[in-house]
Each structure stands twice: as C-alpha cells, then as structure tokens.
Design a protein around this motif. Sequence first.
Motif, PDB file in Angstrom:
ATOM      1  N   ILE A  69      -4.313   4.114  -4.354  1.00  0.00           N
ATOM      2  CA  ILE A  69      -3.944   4.235  -3.146  1.00  0.00           C
ATOM      3  C   ILE A  69      -2.892   5.399  -3.184  1.00  0.00           C
ATOM      4  CG2 ILE A  69      -2.149   2.304  -2.934  1.00  0.00           C
ATOM      5  CD1 ILE A  69      -2.706   2.243  -0.074  1.00  0.00           C
ATOM      6  N   SER A 109     -12.992   8.353  -3.155  1.00  0.00           N
ATOM      7  CA  SER A 109     -12.463   7.209  -2.268  1.00  0.00           C
ATOM      8  C   SER A 109     -11.266   7.726  -1.100  1.00  0.00           C
ATOM      9  CB  SER A 109     -11.846   6.203  -3.002  1.00  0.00           C
ATOM     10  OG  SER A 109     -10.707   6.482  -3.839  1.00  0.00           O
ATOM     11  N   ARG A 121      -9.213   8.787   1.808  1.00  0.00           N
ATOM     12  CA  ARG A 121      -9.321   8.874   3.415  1.00  0.00           C
ATOM     13  C   ARG A 121      -7.950   9.265   4.014  1.00  0.00           C
ATOM     14  NH1 ARG A 121     -13.552   7.948   1.426  1.00  0.00           N
ATOM     15  NH2 ARG A 121     -15.063   6.295   1.804  1.00  0.00           N
ATOM     16  N   VAL A 129     -10.453   9.649  10.724  1.00  0.00           N
ATOM     17  CA  VAL A 129     -10.333   9.397   9.315  1.00  0.00           C
ATOM     18  C   VAL A 129     -11.192  10.399   8.554  1.00  0.00           C
ATOM     19  CG1 VAL A 129      -9.518   7.950   7.577  1.00  0.00           C
ATOM     20  CG2 VAL A 129      -9.059   7.320   9.739  1.00  0.00           C
ATOM     21  N   ARG A 166       0.650  -1.132  -0.054  1.00  0.00           N
ATOM     22  CA  ARG A 166       0.069   0.064   0.147  1.00  0.00           C
ATOM     23  C   ARG A 166       0.905   1.339   0.080  1.00  0.00           C
ATOM     24  NH1 ARG A 166      -5.116  -1.083   4.179  1.00  0.00           N
ATOM     25  NH2 ARG A 166      -6.197  -3.065   2.781  1.00  0.00           N
ATOM     26  N   LEU A 176      -2.470   7.938   4.641  1.00  0.00           N
ATOM     27  CA  LEU A 176      -2.647   7.809   6.198  1.00  0.00           C
ATOM     28  C   LEU A 176      -1.183   7.904   6.765  1.00  0.00           C
ATOM     29  CD1 LEU A 176      -4.759   4.742   6.509  1.00  0.00           C
ATOM     30  CD2 LEU A 176      -5.581   7.068   6.949  1.00  0.00           C
ATOM     31  N   THR A 222     -13.146  11.466   5.154  1.00  0.00           N
ATOM     32  CA  THR A 222     -13.296  11.125   3.974  1.00  0.00           C
ATOM     33  C   THR A 222     -13.109  12.114   2.673  1.00  0.00           C
ATOM     34  OG1 THR A 222     -15.607  12.033   4.005  1.00  0.00           O
ATOM     35  CG2 THR A 222     -15.328   9.722   5.073  1.00  0.00           C
ATOM     36  N   GLY A 265      -7.760   7.113  -2.513  1.00  0.00           N
ATOM     37  CA  GLY A 265      -7.486   6.062  -1.478  1.00  0.00           C
ATOM     38  C   GLY A 265      -7.001   6.459  -0.328  1.00  0.00           C
ATOM     39  N   TYR A 266      -6.127   5.617   0.522  1.00  0.00           N
ATOM     40  CA  TYR A 266      -5.306   5.839   1.674  1.00  0.00           C
ATOM     41  C   TYR A 266      -4.403   6.701   1.564  1.00  0.00           C
ATOM     42  CZ  TYR A 266      -8.133   2.094   3.622  1.00  0.00           C
ATOM     43  OH  TYR A 266      -8.966   1.015   4.006  1.00  0.00           O
ATOM     44  N   SER A 301       0.090   4.592   2.400  1.00  0.00           N
ATOM     45  CA  SER A 301      -0.561   4.166   3.645  1.00  0.00           C
ATOM     46  C   SER A 301      -0.053   4.504   4.927  1.00  0.00           C
ATOM     47  CB  SER A 301      -0.899   2.629   3.794  1.00  0.00           C
ATOM     48  OG  SER A 301       0.392   2.040   3.528  1.00  0.00           O
TER      49      SER A 301
END
Length: 248
Positions: free
Chosen positions: A60, A124, A126, A164, A19, A106, A166, A103-104, A63
């Motif tokens: 993604i 999507s 996050r 988290v 990821r 993070l 959106t 996507g992620y 991550s």
Amino acid sequence: MVEERADRVHARLHRPAVRNAIDATMVDELHAVCAHLEAHPKVLILSGTPASEAPGGKGIFASGADIAQLRERRRDDALAGINSAVFDRIARLPMPVIAALEGYALGGGAELAYAADFRIGTPSLRVGNPETGLGIMAAAGATWRLRELVGEPLAKEVLLAGKVLTGEQCLAAGLVTELVEPEALLDAAQALADRIAAQDPLAVRISKAVFHTPREVHPLIDTLAQSMLFESQAKFDRMQAFLDRKKK
C-alpha cells in the motif's frame, strides 16, 4: 523511514496498521525531508509499505488522510492547508521526485502521488479521490494537478463521480509511466533515479524549475536559464567528453 545515498533519498510511508493514512506526524516528517532536500538537493523516491510488510500481504502507498483526525478539523484547519502545503513543497523540490506506487493511493495519498514528477506503479495500484463521498473535496492539489496529468474528462470522473483507476487505467492515461511487478517496483524507481543522476545535476534542477514556470514567461526564462548553463564548468566538461568519445 528514510534512507539516503550520495545522490538520492528514499522516504517510505510506513503506518501499515492504518494503511499508511497521512496524519499530522507524517506531514511533519515529510516537511523534515523537504527541508533536508532543499538544503542538499537530491532525487527523492517516495514509496509505501511493500506487500512483505503489510497486513494481508498486500502493498500500500497511502490510503489518504487519517479520517479520525480529519473529522475533527474545522474551517481554520482547512485554511491552514495542512496537506496542500507539504505536497506543494514536495512538488517544488529542486531535484525530481519519483513516486513508487503499490496498492491503494487514495485521497491524500493520491494527491501526494500527483505532486511527484514521475510515477511508477504495479498492477495492484488503485488511484482515486473519494473525498466527495465524505462530504469534502480533494483540496490538496487534485483539482488542478490531476486535470493537468490526465485531462479534464477523466479527472472529473475521479473527482466528481468517485472513479477509482486501476494500474492499467493509470498507465493508459499516462498517470504512471510504467507498470512493474511489486517485487521490481523499487528497482524500477532506483533505475529511473540512476538515469536522472547520470545527467548534470544543475541542468536537471534548472530544467525542472523552467518546466514549471508559467507559459507567459517563455521563451525569455528559457534563454536566461540557458545562459547560466552555458557558463557552467559541467557544460564544458561534458561536451568535451562527448567530443572525445566521437574521436575514438
């Protein structure tokens, strides 16, 4: 993965099996991109792995840090500021940085996005900083960049309570300037790069540098920067072109 044009560089984070976790090798590669752009200023577009190339068909960005590597780091590693150094270098690049987020995003991936000048996302998306859940803190810029971007209350929810965000919440908070469908993400980033490229490069570089100077040096720094631009040939050429268009 890096693609270069005359006025921009597109760097893709591409470790889809993990990821796009940010490891030491990726940090070194980002430093190499920065070194090139410091010597040859251009717009930078940062993106991750698109859905068409990602496991499970979900795009993604990143991550976060590689937890296996992070677990082994000790005090001296933290003091070295491994991620914070490269993210700060990205933030200080001469020309603007655009993060195309899907996507992620993070942990370290979110902090990398915070270091960009512009962020464009997809539904999507996050965004979050789960570091406190792992017994550490977000120490690569989130504690101050995120507060500047979205305000203290929301930043504390993300940093202290594990919220988290959106894609829609990122848009509402101003963390991203635009939400587009995944297939249009890179086109939107390129379109923004086109708009930046249409400006005078020197004026953009100086405006970015002045924008990030401390409040106490304004308006002096503005006046000095403007005095430099008033002597640039681009100023005379662009203003003359404007006047010529008005005559038609």
